[in-house]
Design an enzyme around this catalytic site. Structure first.
Site, PDB file in Angstrom:
ATOM      1  N   LYS A  13      -8.294   4.468  -9.356  1.00  0.00           N
ATOM      2  CA  LYS A  13      -7.813   5.494 -10.299  1.00  0.00           C
ATOM      3  C   LYS A  13      -7.295   4.864 -11.591  1.00  0.00           C
ATOM      4  CE  LYS A  13      -4.687   7.148  -7.448  1.00  0.00           C
ATOM      5  NZ  LYS A  13      -4.837   6.351  -6.215  1.00  0.00           N
ATOM      6  N   ARG A  88       0.501  14.120  -5.840  1.00  0.00           N
ATOM      7  CA  ARG A  88       0.283  13.422  -4.581  1.00  0.00           C
ATOM      8  C   ARG A  88       0.713  14.279  -3.398  1.00  0.00           C
ATOM      9  NH1 ARG A  88       0.432   7.992  -6.745  1.00  0.00           N
ATOM     10  NH2 ARG A  88       0.140   6.407  -5.165  1.00  0.00           N
TER      11      ARG A  88
HETATM   12  P1  ADP Z   1      -1.335   3.340  -5.745  1.00  0.00           P
HETATM   13  O1  ADP Z   1      -1.934   2.039  -6.118  1.00  0.00           O
HETATM   14  O2  ADP Z   1      -0.864   3.426  -4.335  1.00  0.00           O
HETATM   15  O3  ADP Z   1      -2.133   4.522  -6.197  1.00  0.00           O
HETATM   16  P2  ADP Z   1       0.705   3.854  -7.732  1.00  0.00           P
HETATM   17  O4  ADP Z   1       0.789   2.713  -8.668  1.00  0.00           O
HETATM   18  O5  ADP Z   1       0.065   5.102  -8.193  1.00  0.00           O
HETATM   19  O6  ADP Z   1       0.060   3.332  -6.386  1.00  0.00           O
HETATM   20  O7  ADP Z   1       2.177   4.220  -7.197  1.00  0.00           O
HETATM   21  C1  ADP Z   1       3.062   3.239  -6.663  1.00  0.00           C
HETATM   22  C2  ADP Z   1       4.221   3.904  -5.956  1.00  0.00           C
HETATM   23  O8  ADP Z   1       4.938   4.734  -6.878  1.00  0.00           O
HETATM   24  C3  ADP Z   1       3.842   4.848  -4.814  1.00  0.00           C
HETATM   25  O9  ADP Z   1       3.640   4.168  -3.591  1.00  0.00           O
HETATM   26  C4  ADP Z   1       5.055   5.776  -4.778  1.00  0.00           C
HETATM   27  O10 ADP Z   1       6.159   5.174  -4.151  1.00  0.00           O
HETATM   28  C5  ADP Z   1       5.386   5.939  -6.250  1.00  0.00           C
HETATM   29  N1  ADP Z   1       4.666   7.113  -6.829  1.00  0.00           N
HETATM   30  C6  ADP Z   1       3.726   7.095  -7.812  1.00  0.00           C
HETATM   31  N2  ADP Z   1       3.295   8.343  -8.093  1.00  0.00           N
HETATM   32  C7  ADP Z   1       3.955   9.169  -7.255  1.00  0.00           C
HETATM   33  C8  ADP Z   1       3.940  10.568  -7.022  1.00  0.00           C
HETATM   34  N3  ADP Z   1       3.133  11.400  -7.713  1.00  0.00           N
HETATM   35  N4  ADP Z   1       4.757  11.068  -6.069  1.00  0.00           N
HETATM   36  C9  ADP Z   1       5.579  10.281  -5.364  1.00  0.00           C
HETATM   37  N5  ADP Z   1       5.636   8.957  -5.507  1.00  0.00           N
HETATM   38  C10 ADP Z   1       4.840   8.389  -6.444  1.00  0.00           C
END
Ligand code: ADP
Length: 217
Positions: A13, A88
């Site tokens: 993504k 999410r």
């Molecule tokens: P990934 O590589 O898992 O897609 P992200 O960089 O998008 O990870 O997100 C890292 C962390 O930030 C998630 O594991 C969560 O703890 C938090 N996070 C990011 N976006 C959200 C969201 N929309 N709702 C809740 N937590 C989030």
């Protein structure tokens, strides 16, 4: 155009969104980057958020919805945006509906084996957040960012034991969004079944879908 990128952690993504933002001229909004920024700033909120993020859990809906809603109010979002990592949960999707009218949801389908290999080899720039991969997207110099010269590091939540937890969280909390957006007629699927498929190939497929959507609306 207002686009949501959906898919498991490590589906690509962020990598695709960071390139689409240049091609489409709309901001790339990553709640993961927002979360990491907040942690870096060491604010009270940052400290709360870190507890969840380090163990692969989701940050509570009310916190993340508030952060996102504030970001979407900025004028650069008026002409559209690409959302990466939000929504999410169903609750987040319902909150988003009240803030903006989404035009298209791109769902990235990637098998678990690819995700695990990818995430264990992922490095991130501590300064600008650029994403690298030791197998597929190597930096030119060892552990140095090509774009800004910053140091590259492995994210706390990209350790193998946390990856499994993030995949479980995705299955439980985020996957139901596929059906949610399918019912609304907004969902388009893009699959990647080969670890070595270059990002450019995936981006071309995504751009075709965006163009098709533009023609039909
Ligand atoms: P990934 O590589 O898992 O897609 P992200 O960089 O998008 O990870 O997100 C890292 C962390 O930030 C998630 O594991 C969560 O703890 C938090 N996070 C990011 N976006 C959200 C969201 N929309 N709702 C809740 N937590 C989030």
């Amino acid at each position: 155009m207002k686009i949501v990128m959906l898919g498991p952690p490590g589906a690509g993504k962020g990598t695709y969104a960071s390139r689409l933002t240049v091609k489409l001229g709309v901001p790339h909004i990553s709640t993961g980057d927002m979360v990491r920024d907040e942690i870096k700033k060491q604010t009270e909120l940052g400290r709360r958020i870190k507890e969840y993020s380090d163990r692969g859990a989701l940050v509570p809906d009310e916190i993340i919805i508030k952060l996102l809603a504030e970001r979407l109010k900025k004028p650069d979002c008026d002409g559209g945006f690409i959302l990466d990592g939000f929504p999410r949960t169903i609750r987040q999707a319902e909150a988003l509906e009240k803030i903006a009218k989404i035009d298209l949801v791109i769902n990235l389908n990637v098998p678990d084996e690819i995700i695990i290999t990818r995430l264990s080899n992922r490095l991130i720039c501590r300064e600008c957040g650029a994403i690298y991969n030791l197998l597929t997207l190597k930096p030119k110099r060892d552990r140095i960012c090509d774009k800004c010269g910053g140091p590259l590091y492995q994210r706390e939540d990209d350790r193998p034991e946390v990856i499994k937890e993030r995949l479980d969280v995705y299955r439980r909390q985020t996957e139901p969004l596929i059906e949610y957006y399918e019912r609304k007629g907004l969902l388009r699927n893009v699959s990647c079944n080969d670890l070595m498929t270059p990002p450019e190939v995936m981006i071309e497929r995504i751009i075709e879908i965006i163009e098709e959507k533009k023609r039909s609306s």
